[in-house]
Design an enzyme around this catalytic site. Structure first.
Site, PDB file in Angstrom:
ATOM      1  N   TYR A  41       0.845  -1.201   0.000  1.00 13.78           N
ATOM      2  CA  TYR A  41       0.000   0.000   0.000  1.00 13.78           C
ATOM      3  C   TYR A  41       0.881   1.253   0.000  1.00 13.78           C
ATOM      4  O   TYR A  41       0.665   2.183  -0.790  1.00 13.78           O
ATOM      5  CB  TYR A  41      -0.880  -0.052   1.238  1.00 13.78           C
ATOM      6  CG  TYR A  41      -1.963   0.991   1.348  1.00 13.78           C
ATOM      7  CD1 TYR A  41      -3.053   0.990   0.488  1.00 13.78           C
ATOM      8  CD2 TYR A  41      -1.925   1.955   2.349  1.00 13.78           C
ATOM      9  CE1 TYR A  41      -4.069   1.926   0.623  1.00 13.78           C
ATOM     10  CE2 TYR A  41      -2.936   2.892   2.491  1.00 13.78           C
ATOM     11  CZ  TYR A  41      -3.998   2.872   1.623  1.00 13.78           C
ATOM     12  OH  TYR A  41      -5.011   3.796   1.759  1.00 13.78           O
TER      13      TYR A  41
ATOM     14  N   ASP B 293     -13.135   6.935   3.832  1.00 13.75           N
ATOM     15  CA  ASP B 293     -11.943   7.747   4.083  1.00 13.75           C
ATOM     16  C   ASP B 293     -12.299   9.216   3.950  1.00 13.75           C
ATOM     17  O   ASP B 293     -12.365   9.732   2.845  1.00 13.75           O
ATOM     18  CB  ASP B 293     -10.854   7.357   3.081  1.00 13.75           C
ATOM     19  CG  ASP B 293      -9.529   8.062   3.340  1.00 13.75           C
ATOM     20  OD1 ASP B 293      -9.477   8.979   4.174  1.00 13.75           O
ATOM     21  OD2 ASP B 293      -8.552   7.701   2.670  1.00 13.75           O
TER      22      ASP B 293
ATOM     23  N   ASP C 126      -5.248   3.849   9.480  1.00 13.28           N
ATOM     24  CA  ASP C 126      -6.084   3.027   8.607  1.00 13.28           C
ATOM     25  C   ASP C 126      -6.328   1.680   9.260  1.00 13.28           C
ATOM     26  O   ASP C 126      -5.434   1.125   9.921  1.00 13.28           O
ATOM     27  CB  ASP C 126      -5.393   2.764   7.259  1.00 13.28           C
ATOM     28  CG  ASP C 126      -5.644   3.855   6.225  1.00 13.28           C
ATOM     29  OD1 ASP C 126      -6.228   4.904   6.564  1.00 13.28           O
ATOM     30  OD2 ASP C 126      -5.235   3.649   5.057  1.00 13.28           O
TER      31      ASP C 126
ATOM     32  N   ASP D  94      -1.808  13.206   9.912  1.00 14.38           N
ATOM     33  CA  ASP D  94      -1.721  11.963  10.694  1.00 14.38           C
ATOM     34  C   ASP D  94      -2.993  11.143  10.493  1.00 14.38           C
ATOM     35  O   ASP D  94      -4.102  11.668  10.686  1.00 14.38           O
ATOM     36  CB  ASP D  94      -1.585  12.276  12.188  1.00 14.38           C
ATOM     37  CG  ASP D  94      -0.216  12.808  12.550  1.00 14.38           C
ATOM     38  OD1 ASP D  94       0.757  12.497  11.854  1.00 14.38           O
ATOM     39  OD2 ASP D  94      -0.126  13.551  13.550  1.00 14.38           O
TER      40      ASP D  94
END
Lengths: 118, 118
Positions: free
Chosen positions: A13, A37, A94, A91
């Site tokens: 990723y 997201d 995930d 910052d």
């Protein structure tokens, strides 16, 4: 799914952003995946919508730097990182959840305006 | 729920361990909350079971040190920290979800054996 395999997906990723390669994103996500997201926003559903979303972020030059260890638990991995873009750092945490074939079927990104800096 | 209120709950959570005060845990969780620590294990359901769980950790002398910023998004906050116990450190990411009254109704802790060190 072993922890080392989950961590390898996290590393791929990061690599997708480093190398601006959306093909990696297409490879690590399941066809029916859902990406939220940030959490609380309208999710991106399905691989095509997800790739379009990442093309935007990757096209804008975003890079990711891990800021701590990846935490593997159950069918998931959570990891803290910083998104670095020209003039902005953010910052983020995930959380990936994986299906039985080792593809990400759920991604939730936790961040808010308080997490942005220069 | 404002980000500052979520972050205040994270700070009280750290304080509960610092001061060995399970009363704080009882105050910040909803009656019907669910705690899954680590993710993939059998959850603790309801405030009494949750307090019993925390009494174990707090009684063992565990302290928490935040290792990055709290990330607020939607009805949730995610934060990275280290659990410090005699002879052991453990990197963890917790995700709290809040109900409409500002109590935690879901906690998920992400960590695995790879996150333990001395």
């Amino acid at each position: 799914m072993d922890s080392k395999d989950k961590i390898a997906v996290v590393e791929r990723y990061v690599e997708a952003f480093d190398t601006a390669d959306v093909g990696i994103i297409r490879d690590i996500y399941a066809d029916n995946a859902v990406v939220e997201d940030p959490v609380g926003s309208e999710p991106h559903r399905g691989l095509d919508a997800i790739c379009t979303f990442y093309e935007g972020a990757i096209g804008a030059g975003a890079k990711l730097v891990l800021t701590g260890t990846a935490r593997c638990a159950g069918n998931a991995v959570a990891f803290p990182f910083q998104v670095i873009m020209p003039g902005m750092k953010l910052d983020v945490i995930d959380v990936f959840e994986f299906d039985d074939s080792g593809k990400i079927n759920s991604m939730k990104a936790y961040w808010g305006p308080e997490n942005a800096g220069e």
